[in-house]
Enzyme design. Structure first.
Site, PDB file in Angstrom:
ATOM      1  N   VAL A 106       0.807  -1.220   0.000  1.00  0.00           N
ATOM      2  CA  VAL A 106       0.000   0.000   0.000  1.00  0.00           C
ATOM      3  C   VAL A 106       0.843   1.274   0.000  1.00  0.00           C
ATOM      4  O   VAL A 106       0.321   2.350  -0.261  1.00  0.00           O
ATOM      5  CB  VAL A 106      -0.979   0.038   1.201  1.00  0.00           C
ATOM      6  N   LYS A 107       2.118   1.155   0.342  1.00  0.00           N
ATOM      7  CA  LYS A 107       3.069   2.279   0.311  1.00  0.00           C
ATOM      8  C   LYS A 107       2.513   3.514   1.012  1.00  0.00           C
ATOM      9  O   LYS A 107       2.576   4.635   0.496  1.00  0.00           O
ATOM     10  CB  LYS A 107       3.459   2.600  -1.132  1.00  0.00           C
ATOM     11  N   ARG A 108       2.000   3.325   2.212  1.00  0.00           N
ATOM     12  CA  ARG A 108       1.449   4.447   2.959  1.00  0.00           C
ATOM     13  C   ARG A 108       2.563   5.360   3.471  1.00  0.00           C
ATOM     14  O   ARG A 108       3.626   4.906   3.866  1.00  0.00           O
ATOM     15  CB  ARG A 108       0.627   3.944   4.153  1.00  0.00           C
TER      16      ARG A 108
END
Length: 291
Positions: A106-108
């Site tokens: 998700v590469k938050r």
């Protein structure tokens, strides 16, 4: 101390230890479950939530017990709105029921309470979109990750921090100096080692994302020495050009910590589940160096 009114609280097993054990038992392949529209078409499935659900079910059935973890890419589910997110929720739950580790891509990356909310969405036990680990971006400063780090370590979850990505523009930021003689990627690696280091002989619970196509940058910039205990999530194998030779050429003495992230290299063999399972077994043997 235990007593009549005491509560027996057992600390969760750290994610790094669980991941290390899974690699020892199931090999080092991470199976990306990424329902690209083109893959759905190739499988004879509609580009709809129902198509995503069938795609996810078959893929999980084919790889369960043969891979270290699955790595769904959230974006390919989110593009279908709430119905697609519901499919992702079902996939994560099904994997959890089968004992398959999940790394949600998700590469938050955010700050304060917003980062905390992202962490609660994915790392809090019982959350609808609960995963064993998520990918995060540190480019608002390594301290911006603190809410996710705290929640992950409290609940035996993990993080994979973007460090050296394989896109051509990545070096503009990642190789730049954050202080004299300290590339940004090196500072990120030091931070991951510092906050996530496991017990002696175990992997840390905060890993790095390092592309398998970054050439000598991982070693030249000193990430190998700065973070020797962290697991390394390595995209770039298979369709993007890297193969078994890059295990040692790119990662050197830390090759044993590399997780081989493959998506199209597996999923392009579908939709026949036996064919998918067979190709996973072949790839597991191909990248069979033990941790």
């Amino acid at each position: 101390m235990t007593g009549e009114n005491s509560v027996d609280v057992t600390a969760p097993t750290p994610f790094g230890a669980r991941l290390h054990r899974s690699v020892q038992e199931n090999g080092r392949i991470l199976a990306g479950i990424d329902p690209h529209a083109s893959l759905l078409e190739a499988w004879g499935l509609p580009d709809t939530p129902a198509g995503l659900a069938e795609f996810s079910r078959v893929a999980l059935d084919a790889v369960a017990g043969q891979v270290a973890a699955i790595k769904p890419q959230s974006a390919f589910f989110e593009r279908h709105g709430s119905a697609g997110v519901a499919v992702l929720e079902g996939l994560l739950a099904a994997a959890r029921e089968r004992g398959v580790l999940t790394i949600l891509d998700v590469k938050r990356g955010d700050i304060g309470s917003t980062m905390g909310a992202y962490a609660q969405a994915h790392l809090l036990p019982g959350a609808p979109l609960e995963a064993d680990a998520i990918t995060v971006s540190p480019y608002l400063g390594t301290g911006s990750l603190d809410p996710a780090v705290q929640l992950a370590l409290e609940h035996g979850k993990g993080l994979f921090v973007l460090a050296l990505t394989s896109n051509p523009d990545g070096p503009q930021v990642q190789h730049a100096l954050s202080a004299p003689d300290t590339p940004v990627a090196l500072e990120i690696a030091r931070h991951a080692e510092r906050i996530g280091a496991g017990d002696p002989g175990e992997w840390g619970s905060v890993g790095l994302v390092v592309g398998a196509t970054v050439g000598d940058a991982y070693r030249r910039l000193g990430l190998d020495r700065a973070a020797p205990s962290v697991p390394l999530l390595a995209p770039g194998f298979g369709a993007q050009g890297a193969g078994p030779a890059e295990m040692s050429e790119v990662f050197g003495e830390n090759a044993g910590h590399v997780l081989i992230s493959l998506s199209r290299g597996i999923l392009s063999q579908g939709p026949d589940p036996e064919r998918l399972s067979h190709i996973v077994g072949q790839l597991r043997d191909e990248y069979s160096a033990r941790p």
